[in-house]
Design a protein around this motif. Structure first.
Motif, PDB file in Angstrom:
ATOM      1  N   UNK A  66      -5.645   4.155 -20.322  1.00  0.00           N
ATOM      2  CA  UNK A  66      -6.919   4.495 -19.690  1.00  0.00           C
ATOM      3  C   UNK A  66      -6.808   4.482 -18.169  1.00  0.00           C
ATOM      4  N   UNK A  67      -5.739   3.870 -17.641  1.00  0.00           N
ATOM      5  CA  UNK A  67      -5.558   3.750 -16.195  1.00  0.00           C
ATOM      6  C   UNK A  67      -4.192   4.298 -15.791  1.00  0.00           C
ATOM      7  N   UNK A  68      -4.088   4.836 -14.572  1.00  0.00           N
ATOM      8  CA  UNK A  68      -2.763   5.216 -14.066  1.00  0.00           C
ATOM      9  C   UNK A  68      -1.923   3.955 -13.897  1.00  0.00           C
ATOM     10  N   UNK A  69      -0.621   4.127 -13.759  1.00  0.00           N
ATOM     11  CA  UNK A  69       0.218   2.959 -13.501  1.00  0.00           C
ATOM     12  C   UNK A  69      -0.171   2.347 -12.163  1.00  0.00           C
TER      13      UNK A  69
ATOM     14  N   UNK B  28     -12.459   4.650   1.281  1.00  0.00           N
ATOM     15  CA  UNK B  28     -13.438   5.232   2.220  1.00  0.00           C
ATOM     16  C   UNK B  28     -14.515   4.212   2.592  1.00  0.00           C
ATOM     17  N   UNK B  29     -14.982   3.446   1.615  1.00  0.00           N
ATOM     18  CA  UNK B  29     -16.067   2.494   1.877  1.00  0.00           C
ATOM     19  C   UNK B  29     -15.597   1.346   2.766  1.00  0.00           C
ATOM     20  N   UNK B  30     -14.430   0.779   2.452  1.00  0.00           N
ATOM     21  CA  UNK B  30     -13.949  -0.392   3.196  1.00  0.00           C
ATOM     22  C   UNK B  30     -13.145  -0.009   4.435  1.00  0.00           C
ATOM     23  N   UNK B  31     -12.562   1.204   4.427  1.00  0.00           N
ATOM     24  CA  UNK B  31     -11.662   1.584   5.507  1.00  0.00           C
ATOM     25  C   UNK B  31     -10.350   0.831   5.457  1.00  0.00           C
ATOM     26  N   UNK B  32     -10.055   0.211   4.295  1.00  0.00           N
ATOM     27  CA  UNK B  32      -8.871  -0.636   4.171  1.00  0.00           C
ATOM     28  C   UNK B  32      -8.172  -0.375   2.830  1.00  0.00           C
ATOM     29  N   UNK B  33      -7.469   0.749   2.698  1.00  0.00           N
ATOM     30  CA  UNK B  33      -6.802   1.059   1.428  1.00  0.00           C
ATOM     31  C   UNK B  33      -5.764   0.017   1.020  1.00  0.00           C
ATOM     32  N   UNK B  34      -5.120  -0.600   2.002  1.00  0.00           N
ATOM     33  CA  UNK B  34      -4.070  -1.562   1.693  1.00  0.00           C
ATOM     34  C   UNK B  34      -4.625  -2.800   0.986  1.00  0.00           C
TER      35      UNK B  34
ATOM     36  N   UNK C 100      -1.886  -4.993  -7.159  1.00  0.00           N
ATOM     37  CA  UNK C 100      -0.600  -5.627  -7.428  1.00  0.00           C
ATOM     38  C   UNK C 100      -0.793  -7.053  -7.934  1.00  0.00           C
ATOM     39  N   UNK C 101      -1.715  -7.764  -7.310  1.00  0.00           N
ATOM     40  CA  UNK C 101      -1.991  -9.140  -7.704  1.00  0.00           C
ATOM     41  C   UNK C 101      -2.640  -9.182  -9.106  1.00  0.00           C
TER      42      UNK C 101
ATOM     43  N   UNK D 262      -0.977   2.371  -6.183  1.00  0.00           N
ATOM     44  CA  UNK D 262      -0.609   1.800  -4.887  1.00  0.00           C
ATOM     45  C   UNK D 262      -0.034   2.871  -3.969  1.00  0.00           C
ATOM     46  N   UNK D 263       0.848   3.699  -4.513  1.00  0.00           N
ATOM     47  CA  UNK D 263       1.427   4.786  -3.719  1.00  0.00           C
ATOM     48  C   UNK D 263       0.345   5.718  -3.192  1.00  0.00           C
ATOM     49  N   UNK D 264      -0.628   6.025  -4.030  1.00  0.00           N
ATOM     50  CA  UNK D 264      -1.717   6.911  -3.620  1.00  0.00           C
ATOM     51  C   UNK D 264      -2.554   6.275  -2.515  1.00  0.00           C
TER      52      UNK D 264
END
Length: 291
Positions: free
Chosen positions: A263-266, A213-219, A226-227, A271-273
């Protein structure tokens, strides 16, 4: 939806605390458990920034030392409607970041030297926006509550265990079932830990959405995650497991049942979300342009 899940899990954790407190000392034991949790919650929340920054040996950085980083963070804060947090750098080539502080006016964002040097600008911006979302959502308070209630459950379970070993405890005095007491001793701390980890995962999903939402750039965040996962396998950041929920990426190697106790999702699910959020943004944008 993530907020509702978090509230439900916190309620379940609190209920477990009351139940095990009742098992050791009736209503009085439950009250003792709640008081223990309240006291430790307050200390953890109030001192969270100092404790976390010291644990990672984070060093403060001034605007003149990193003008581009300061400009980036200030721009993101303006978009999010947040005050500028204090900025810190963790002297390691590992790639990670975290946010801490008891509220948006007493917050800090820490980045490792490695993440600043290795991520492209748009991906670093997305990572920092993720951390700012944690601040905006007051996730430090949520995590402090979850961690200390889980800790209180384990502490009370140990008291119950010693009580049974040395002839005390509510079960013996009132004719309770010792099998139930033993099951409580063994399973309550495990259940508390599982719930605590589930709460942490919901907060990560929400912070990912906040970054989008903040960046407007989910990708950009999807690419950064991933990196980061690939790099974390090669250069993990040394960390006490108690502080791992703060990080944007798991610092420790994956182990058996990692999805349950992580503690974190995979990274794949995150990424899918994020890609789903990107599609929703595109759909909303296209609908707006047609109107």
């Amino acid at each position: 939806m993530n907020q509702v899940k978090t509230l439900g899990l916190l309620s379940l954790l609190a209920g477990l605390l009351v139940a095990i407190g009742y098992a050791i000392g009736g209503s009085g034991g439950a009250l003792v458990g709640l008081l223990i949790a309240a006291a430790t919650n307050f200390f953890s929340w109030y001192s969270s920034d100092k404790i976390a920054l010291a644990a990672y040996q984070a060093q403060p950085i001034a605007p003149e030392q990193a003008p581009e980083l300061y400009q980036m963070v200030q721009g993101l804060c303006d978009r999010a409607g947040l005050p500028m947090p204090k900025l810190y750098v963790v002297p390691t080539s590992a790639v990670n970041a975290f946010a801490t502080g008891r509220d948006p006016h007493h917050a800090a964002v820490a980045v490792t030297q490695g993440i600043v040097q290795l991520l492209p600008k748009d991906e670093l911006e997305a990572v920092i926006a993720h951390e700012l979302s944690h601040i905006q959502n007051r996730d430090t308070l949520t995590q402090a509550v979850a961690a200390t209630v889980a800790g209180a459950i384990s502490y009370i379970a140990q008291i119950l265990q010693f009580g049974m070993m040395f002839g005390g405890g509510r079960d013996r005095e009132q004719g309770g079932n010792p099998i139930v007491a033993i099951a409580t001793i063994l399973l309550a701390p495990l259940a508390a830990s599982v719930i605590q980890m589930a709460i942490s995962r919901t907060r990560e999903f929400e912070a990912d959405a906040g970054s989008a939402r903040i960046t407007g750039n989910p990708r950009a965040l999807a690419s950064a995650l991933q990196r980061l996962e690939a790099m974390a396998q090669q250069r993990p950041i040394p960390v006490n497991p108690s502080f791992e929920p703060l990080l944007i990426m798991n610092a420790l190697p994956k182990q058996m049942f990692s999805s349950l106790f992580s503690t974190h999702p995979s990274t794949q699910k995150r990424i899918e979300n994020l890609l789903k959020i990107e599609q929703q943004m595109l759909t909303a944008s296209n609908a707006g342009s047609i109107i």
